[in-house]
Design an enzyme around this catalytic site. Structure first.
Site, PDB file in Angstrom:
ATOM      1  N   HIS A 253      37.589  38.421  38.667  1.00  0.00           N
ATOM      2  CA  HIS A 253      36.680  39.201  39.498  1.00  0.00           C
ATOM      3  C   HIS A 253      36.172  38.391  40.707  1.00  0.00           C
ATOM      4  O   HIS A 253      36.371  38.767  41.843  1.00  0.00           O
ATOM      5  CB  HIS A 253      35.476  39.657  38.668  1.00  0.00           C
ATOM      6  CG  HIS A 253      35.837  40.428  37.433  1.00  0.00           C
ATOM      7  ND1 HIS A 253      36.220  41.761  37.443  1.00  0.00           N
ATOM      8  CD2 HIS A 253      35.865  40.040  36.138  1.00  0.00           C
ATOM      9  CE1 HIS A 253      36.463  42.160  36.205  1.00  0.00           C
ATOM     10  NE2 HIS A 253      36.263  41.153  35.390  1.00  0.00           N
TER      11      HIS A 253
HETATM   12  O1  RIB Z   1      31.605  42.084  36.003  1.00  0.00           O
HETATM   13  C1  RIB Z   1      32.179  40.843  36.339  1.00  0.00           C
HETATM   14  C2  RIB Z   1      31.122  39.926  36.846  1.00  0.00           C
HETATM   15  O2  RIB Z   1      30.186  39.649  35.815  1.00  0.00           O
HETATM   16  C3  RIB Z   1      31.675  38.546  37.262  1.00  0.00           C
HETATM   17  O3  RIB Z   1      30.884  38.027  38.301  1.00  0.00           O
HETATM   18  C4  RIB Z   1      31.497  37.711  36.014  1.00  0.00           C
HETATM   19  O4  RIB Z   1      31.334  36.315  36.308  1.00  0.00           O
HETATM   20  C5  RIB Z   1      30.204  38.260  35.491  1.00  0.00           C
HETATM   21  O5  RIB Z   1      29.138  37.616  36.179  1.00  0.00           O
END
Ligand code: RIB
Ligand code: CA
Length: 305
Positions: free
Chosen positions: A233
């Site tokens: 992500h």
């Molecule tokens: O939903 C994904 C996010 O949530 C990313 O930033 C992961 O590190 C968590 O913080």
């Protein structure tokens, strides 16, 4: 082109760690001014330690790391994510930090840095937005001085991962997300709509881990994290700053649901109709990524470290 001057606001977290490494591997495109840490995946003491562990792993003890908020704006205790392991970095053997946290609070650093480089700084929140929200509340005059906000968070057109409608970063502190995303800052959103496409697999990691001891550690983290969530992500934010053509999206207007009900943390985006081309919008929401090019670029850059 001059590199983007960025402040990375994060909650390492394995994918945060890969985002930090990708930024450090790309000095032509990214000048990492500082890292601010926030409670999110794991408590603040872990995220502040983990950001420095990753900088130590990369030999970049010169990067100033600031601790920020230990809880969301309106809750005494934040929600946590289990996918990053108890320590937040997959419980993988990594160096302990060999440099100290900055004394200054992250919120005060954000205010000071933005005033000192008005119009130049790209803020990159990849965790809950508590630090940035409180900086704006403490000194509203910084909002027009922020060049752009490029963030990982939200789920505009797909289900959430912390509730049926909400993505983790926004769900943990929806009040902060509302303050930040309604502050009038030019903003680019990397929500689950696009980051769920950034999936890695064991073949990709098998090739990467042979490259260097650093990448052996990075792939060990990703293997641990990938067992529950194989999506990178947070690195999408840095990858876009390096190579915008990897991504495409839509223009629209965003609003965040911040009441503690079934809509908590929902990011609703009204897409601008094409025939209203001149209408002002407040966000670009990324929806597509060229995954093969993204993964190739990530492997190539990380191999430079
Ligand atoms: O939903 C994904 C996010 O949530 C990313 O930033 C992961 O590190 C968590 O913080
Ligand atoms: Ca994160």
């Amino acid at each position: 082109m001059a590199p983007h001057k960025i402040i990375l606001d994060c909650d390492p977290g394995v994918d945060d760690a890969i985002a930090i490494l990708l930024a450090l591997a790309s000095p032509q495109e990214i000048e990492l001014l500082g890292i601010t840490t926030v409670a999110g995946n794991v408590p603040l003491e872990n995220t502040a330690r983990n950001a420095r562990r990753i900088c130590t792993l990369a030999g970049r003890q010169d990067i100033p790391v600031y601790a920020g908020c230990s809880r969301p704006m309106l809750e005494a205790e934040g929600r946590r994510s289990k996918v990053h392991g108890n320590d937040g970095l997959g419980n993988v053997t990594l160096p302990e930090p060999d440099f100290a946290l900055q004394e200054e609070h992250a919120v005060d650093y954000l205010i000071r840095a933005i005033h000192a480089a008005s119009g130049e700084i790209t803020l990159c929140p990849i965790g809950p937005m508590t630090n940035i929200a409180l900086a704006i509340v403490k000194d509203p005059s910084i909002a027009p001085k922020i060049k752009q906000l490029v963030f990982m968070g939200g789920a505009a057109f797909c289900p959430g991962n912390s509730s049926p409608v909400a993505e983790f970063n926004i769900y943990v502190d929806p009040w902060a997300a509302h303050v930040v995303l309604s502050a009038g800052i030019p903003q680019v959103m990397f929500g689950l709509d696009v980051t769920l496409q950034a999936k890695i697999n064991s073949n990709y990691l098998d090739a990467l881990q042979q490259v260097s001891p650093l990448l052996a550690s990075a792939t060990a983290m990703m293997r641990s994290y990938g067992a529950s969530d194989p999506c990178l992500h947070d690195p999408c934010v840095i990858a876009w700053l390096i190579e915008p053509s990897l991504f495409s999206g839509v223009e629209g207007d965003i609003s965040v649901s911040y009441h503690d009900d079934i809509h908590r943390g929902q990011t609703v985006v009204a897409v601008k109709p094409r025939h209203l081309a001149d209408n002002q919008t407040n966000i670009t929401v990324m929806t597509e990524v060229d995954k093969p090019r993204l993964l190739k670029m990530l492997a190539e850059r990380l191999s430079r470290l």
